[in-house]
Design a protein around this motif. Structure first.
Motif, short mmCIF file in Angstrom:
data_model
loop_
_atom_site.label_atom_id
_atom_site.label_comp_id
_atom_site.label_asym_id
_atom_site.label_seq_id
_atom_site.Cartn_x
_atom_site.Cartn_y
_atom_site.Cartn_z
N THR A 1 5.09 66.82 -70.23
CA THR A 1 3.88 67.10 -71.28
C THR A 1 4.32 65.90 -72.45
O THR A 1 5.21 65.14 -72.30
CB THR A 1 4.07 68.27 -71.94
OG1 THR A 1 5.22 68.13 -72.64
CG2 THR A 1 3.99 69.40 -70.96
N CYS A 2 3.24 65.71 -73.13
CA CYS A 2 3.30 64.78 -74.26
C CYS A 2 4.58 64.93 -75.07
O CYS A 2 5.27 64.02 -75.65
CB CYS A 2 2.18 64.96 -75.17
SG CYS A 2 0.56 63.55 -74.74
N HIS A 3 4.73 66.23 -75.45
CA HIS A 3 5.88 66.92 -76.31
C HIS A 3 7.04 66.51 -75.56
O HIS A 3 8.21 65.82 -76.24
CB HIS A 3 5.80 68.23 -76.54
CG HIS A 3 6.83 68.77 -77.32
ND1 HIS A 3 6.85 68.31 -78.79
CD2 HIS A 3 7.99 69.24 -77.16
CE1 HIS A 3 8.14 68.86 -79.33
NE2 HIS A 3 8.44 69.53 -78.21
N GLU A 4 7.49 66.57 -74.36
CA GLU A 4 8.71 66.50 -73.61
C GLU A 4 8.62 64.72 -73.56
O GLU A 4 9.84 64.40 -73.76
CB GLU A 4 8.36 66.86 -72.22
CG GLU A 4 8.49 68.43 -72.10
CD GLU A 4 8.01 68.73 -70.80
OE1 GLU A 4 8.37 69.99 -70.44
OE2 GLU A 4 7.36 68.15 -69.87
N THR B 1 3.85 56.93 -76.15
CA THR B 1 3.62 58.33 -75.22
C THR B 1 1.97 58.25 -74.69
O THR B 1 2.16 58.37 -73.37
CB THR B 1 3.61 59.54 -76.22
OG1 THR B 1 4.91 59.65 -76.50
CG2 THR B 1 3.33 60.86 -75.37
N ALA C 1 7.47 62.56 -75.81
CA ALA C 1 8.00 62.04 -76.96
C ALA C 1 9.53 62.41 -77.39
O ALA C 1 10.05 61.55 -78.09
CB ALA C 1 6.94 62.74 -78.11
N LYS C 2 9.98 63.20 -76.99
CA LYS C 2 11.28 63.81 -77.18
C LYS C 2 12.19 62.89 -76.57
O LYS C 2 13.14 62.37 -76.96
CB LYS C 2 11.58 65.47 -76.89
CG LYS C 2 12.92 65.75 -77.16
CD LYS C 2 13.01 67.18 -76.76
CE LYS C 2 14.43 67.59 -76.78
NZ LYS C 2 14.72 69.02 -76.42
#
Length: 110
Positions: free
Chosen positions: A2-5, A26, A7-8
Motif C-alpha cells: 500500500t501507499c502507507h507501507e 511513493t 512510504a514507511k
C-alpha cells in the motif's frame, strides 16, 4: 504494498526525506510498478526507487532551468516576440507537460 507501507519503507531507506519527497516518490514508484506486490522484493523496490528518484531530480532540474528562462523572458517587458522567445514558451509548455506525465503516468499532450 500500500501507499502507507511504501512510504514507511522509503523512510527506512532514507530517513531524511521530507514528507513531500516521500509522497512524490511513493506516487512515482507505484505508477512505475506493474504490480504493487512486487515492491515487497528488496531489489525490485530499490530499482524502482532509484529510477523514480532519478526521474524526479531530472524533472526538477529541467523545471528550474525553464523557470529561469521564463523569468528572463518576462523581464524583457511587453515587446514584439522574437522567434527565440516563442521557442522558449513552447519549451516551457513541453516541460510542464512532461511533469504532468511524470505524475499521472499518462500523456499530457496528444
Amino acid at each position: 504494498m500500500t501507499c502507507h507501507e511504501l512510504a514507511k519503507r522509503l523512510l527506512e531507506l532514507q530517513p531524511e526525506l521530507s514528507p513531500q519527497s516521500v509522497a512524490q516518490l511513493t506516487l512515482l514508484i507505484l505508477n512505475g510498478a506493474n504490480d504493487p506486490s512486487e515492491l515487497a522484493d528488496e531489489p525490485t523496490l530499490l530499482r524502482h526507487w532509484h529510477s523514480a528518484s532519478f526521474r524526479l531530480q531530472a524533472a526538477a532540474d529541467q523545471h528550474a532551468a525553464m523557470t529561469d528562462e521564463l523569468e528572463a523572458l518576462a523581464g524583457d517587458g511587453p515587446v514584439k516576440f522574437e522567434p527565440d522567445q516563442i521557442w522558449t514558451l513552447l519549451r516551457a509548455i513541453k516541460v510542464q507537460s512532461q511533469l504532468l506525465e511524470l505524475y499521472t503516468d499518462e500523456p499530457a499532450m496528444v
